[in-house]
Design a protein around this motif. Sequence first.
Motif, mmCIF file in Angstrom:
data_model
loop_
_atom_site.group_PDB
_atom_site.id
_atom_site.type_symbol
_atom_site.label_atom_id
_atom_site.label_comp_id
_atom_site.label_asym_id
_atom_site.label_seq_id
_atom_site.Cartn_x
_atom_site.Cartn_y
_atom_site.Cartn_z
ATOM 1 N N VAL A 230 10.052 -12.054 33.742
ATOM 2 C CA VAL A 230 11.081 -12.971 34.226
ATOM 3 C C VAL A 230 12.400 -12.208 34.275
ATOM 4 C CG1 VAL A 230 12.339 -15.106 33.808
ATOM 5 C CG2 VAL A 230 9.880 -14.983 33.300
ATOM 6 N N TYR A 231 13.067 -12.282 35.440
ATOM 7 C CA TYR A 231 14.294 -11.525 35.665
ATOM 8 C C TYR A 231 15.477 -12.461 35.884
ATOM 9 C CZ TYR A 231 11.089 -7.652 36.691
ATOM 10 O OH TYR A 231 10.107 -6.701 36.619
ATOM 11 N N ARG A 232 16.641 -11.971 35.528
ATOM 12 C CA ARG A 232 17.870 -12.606 35.995
ATOM 13 C C ARG A 232 18.040 -12.252 37.469
ATOM 14 N NH1 ARG A 232 19.252 -10.348 31.006
ATOM 15 N NH2 ARG A 232 19.712 -11.888 29.380
ATOM 16 N N THR A 233 18.685 -13.146 38.211
ATOM 17 C CA THR A 233 18.870 -12.887 39.640
ATOM 18 C C THR A 233 20.281 -13.265 40.063
ATOM 19 O OG1 THR A 233 18.227 -15.094 40.395
ATOM 20 C CG2 THR A 233 16.450 -13.491 40.055
ATOM 21 N N GLY A 234 20.584 -12.891 41.313
ATOM 22 C CA GLY A 234 21.803 -13.367 41.937
ATOM 23 C C GLY A 234 21.633 -14.807 42.390
ATOM 24 N N SER A 235 22.464 -15.236 43.330
ATOM 25 C CA SER A 235 22.467 -16.638 43.742
ATOM 26 C C SER A 235 21.285 -17.000 44.635
ATOM 27 C CB SER A 235 23.769 -16.971 44.465
ATOM 28 O OG SER A 235 23.924 -16.141 45.619
ATOM 29 N N TRP A 236 20.658 -15.998 45.283
ATOM 30 C CA TRP A 236 19.548 -16.298 46.191
ATOM 31 C C TRP A 236 18.221 -15.974 45.523
ATOM 32 C CZ3 TRP A 236 15.277 -14.067 48.376
ATOM 33 C CH2 TRP A 236 14.688 -14.737 49.452
ATOM 34 N N ARG A 237 17.272 -16.899 45.673
ATOM 35 C CA ARG A 237 15.918 -16.671 45.174
ATOM 36 C C ARG A 237 14.920 -17.152 46.214
ATOM 37 N NH1 ARG A 237 15.529 -19.848 39.662
ATOM 38 N NH2 ARG A 237 16.552 -21.419 40.940
ATOM 39 N N PRO A 252 10.706 -19.394 41.127
ATOM 40 C CA PRO A 252 11.992 -19.554 40.437
ATOM 41 C C PRO A 252 11.786 -20.185 39.068
ATOM 42 C CG PRO A 252 11.747 -21.210 42.155
ATOM 43 C CD PRO A 252 10.590 -20.267 42.311
ATOM 44 N N THR A 253 12.728 -19.977 38.164
ATOM 45 C CA THR A 253 12.665 -20.568 36.832
ATOM 46 C C THR A 253 13.792 -21.574 36.674
ATOM 47 O OG1 THR A 253 14.050 -18.841 35.834
ATOM 48 C CG2 THR A 253 11.664 -18.455 35.892
ATOM 49 N N THR A 254 13.680 -22.407 35.666
ATOM 50 C CA THR A 254 14.655 -23.481 35.485
ATOM 51 C C THR A 254 16.045 -22.965 35.156
ATOM 52 O OG1 THR A 254 13.973 -23.670 33.167
ATOM 53 C CG2 THR A 254 12.920 -25.144 34.747
ATOM 54 N N ASP A 255 16.140 -21.746 34.606
ATOM 55 C CA ASP A 255 17.439 -21.212 34.213
ATOM 56 C C ASP A 255 18.035 -20.281 35.254
ATOM 57 O OD1 ASP A 255 15.679 -19.137 33.973
ATOM 58 O OD2 ASP A 255 16.107 -18.697 31.860
ATOM 59 N N GLY A 257 16.444 -17.873 37.006
ATOM 60 C CA GLY A 257 15.808 -16.580 37.103
ATOM 61 C C GLY A 257 14.636 -16.593 38.066
ATOM 62 N N LEU A 258 13.850 -15.521 38.024
ATOM 63 C CA LEU A 258 12.694 -15.395 38.890
ATOM 64 C C LEU A 258 11.552 -14.749 38.121
ATOM 65 C CD1 LEU A 258 11.666 -15.737 41.863
ATOM 66 C CD2 LEU A 258 12.257 -13.333 42.199
ATOM 67 N N LEU A 259 10.400 -15.402 38.137
ATOM 68 C CA LEU A 259 9.184 -14.859 37.543
ATOM 69 C C LEU A 259 8.473 -14.032 38.602
ATOM 70 C CD1 LEU A 259 6.578 -16.904 35.507
ATOM 71 C CD2 LEU A 259 5.845 -15.468 37.413
ATOM 72 N N LEU A 260 8.062 -12.805 38.244
ATOM 73 C CA LEU A 260 7.369 -11.922 39.167
ATOM 74 C C LEU A 260 6.180 -11.275 38.466
ATOM 75 C CD1 LEU A 260 10.302 -10.006 40.919
ATOM 76 C CD2 LEU A 260 8.799 -11.724 41.973
ATOM 77 N N GLY A 261 5.078 -11.168 39.182
ATOM 78 C CA GLY A 261 3.909 -10.503 38.609
ATOM 79 C C GLY A 261 2.981 -10.005 39.686
ATOM 80 N N ARG A 262 1.974 -9.242 39.254
ATOM 81 C CA ARG A 262 0.931 -8.728 40.136
ATOM 82 C C ARG A 262 -0.426 -8.941 39.469
ATOM 83 N NH1 ARG A 262 1.351 -3.013 42.674
ATOM 84 N NH2 ARG A 262 0.255 -4.194 44.304
ATOM 85 N N PRO A 263 -1.497 -9.122 40.248
ATOM 86 C CA PRO A 263 -2.838 -9.106 39.643
ATOM 87 C C PRO A 263 -3.066 -7.760 38.970
ATOM 88 C CG PRO A 263 -2.912 -9.928 41.903
ATOM 89 C CD PRO A 263 -1.538 -9.378 41.700
ATOM 90 N N GLY A 299 18.648 -8.022 34.837
ATOM 91 C CA GLY A 299 17.861 -7.558 33.708
ATOM 92 C C GLY A 299 16.627 -8.403 33.453
ATOM 93 N N VAL A 300 15.713 -7.843 32.664
ATOM 94 C CA VAL A 300 14.487 -8.549 32.290
ATOM 95 C C VAL A 300 14.794 -9.525 31.158
ATOM 96 C CG1 VAL A 300 12.158 -8.304 31.368
ATOM 97 C CG2 VAL A 300 13.036 -6.616 32.994
ATOM 98 N N VAL A 301 14.479 -10.795 31.373
ATOM 99 C CA VAL A 301 14.646 -11.810 30.336
ATOM 100 C C VAL A 301 13.502 -11.727 29.331
ATOM 101 C CG1 VAL A 301 14.824 -14.285 29.867
ATOM 102 C CG2 VAL A 301 15.879 -13.309 31.933
#
Length: 370
Positions: A230-237, A252-255, A257-263, A299-301
């Motif tokens: 989970v990362y912090r992001t700018g205003s666009w997601r 997107p996350t409630t705070d 941020g943005l959750l990102l992953g790969r198989p 940064g990484v949350v």
Amino acid sequence: MPGNGQVRACIVGGGLAGSLLAWRLATASRSWRIDLVTGHHSRADATAASGGAVRAFEAHPEQRRLAAMSMVELLGSRTLRLWADFRRVESVYLPDGAGPLDDAIADIDQLLPGSASLVPAVELAKLGWTGVDDHPGFAVMERRAGYVSPDRLRNSVLADGEVRSRMSVHTGPVGRIEPRPDGGVRCVVDGRPRDYDVVVLATGAWTGAVLRNNGYPDTDFRVQSIQYSVYRTGSWRPPMFVDERIGVFGRPTTDGGLLLGRPTGLWSVDPDVPPTTPHLHDSAATLATARFPRLRLGGVVRRVSSADCYADAPILGLRPVTDQQHRLFTFTGGSGGSVKTALAASHRAAVQLIGSGQPTELVTVGRRIG
């Protein structure tokens, strides 16, 4: 199964699947008494670690039906939405290739009219995507999708179940599991043997170990590493998305941020010590920022590592462990991320166990709203 008498059942596993199944049984029939053995679910099991994405689209037809039915129940119950902390967002699924998707949209439309539609992949540029100009296929866009907190839903179900006289919650692991000559099953719970009419192992990534430890084959199940950041992001997601072409998923996350992953492609991992693979996290971030030029990752949350149980048939459902004379089942082995299908799958499993044998509509909890 006893005819008209009391039925004793033990559900082993305190994840979302096991908790929902125990709760379904406890609320469906006055003749059933349920012991739910949660184990040490405070560990980072798949329920605690899940990203919680919920949508109707799945490539497998049966999994898609369960996912769509789960969305119907979730959207129809204010109580469930509160229990699950449901957040509604759009979902975009970009398959790898140009295979036909019309049947999938028709399946979803039967249960959630107007929710899903096909969008030419090239039009995703309007939503902030790049690199899709030469994509020949379509993306599936869903309006009525979102994400939940599976851990919060699990805890809400456990809290509701504990106030019901027909359901008892036991912490700690289960001991020896042995089929009895009369078709029942004996389990060691709280350090002493107890006899049950039916036992269900909803033990997720630990299912193979539980089976092996009790002398049963575990060939039907595989364990895969699950990882994301989970990362912090700018205003666009971006919206919630799965991009099979580059192998990245996110939401997107409630705070903000943005959750990102790969198989991960990492199999046969130890669910008690799941691996963390830094290059997978880094490559997910690199691919996502290339796909979405407006995305500014900070940064990484947090980084999450867990494991989930897979089966060849990617369906969360009941599977007999022994022959039909013994009522010992597993309830696990979806394709991973079974949170999307857990509501409908637990309802179907409860109907199968109760043995009505009749089609049963989903019963929502709480006040139904449009």
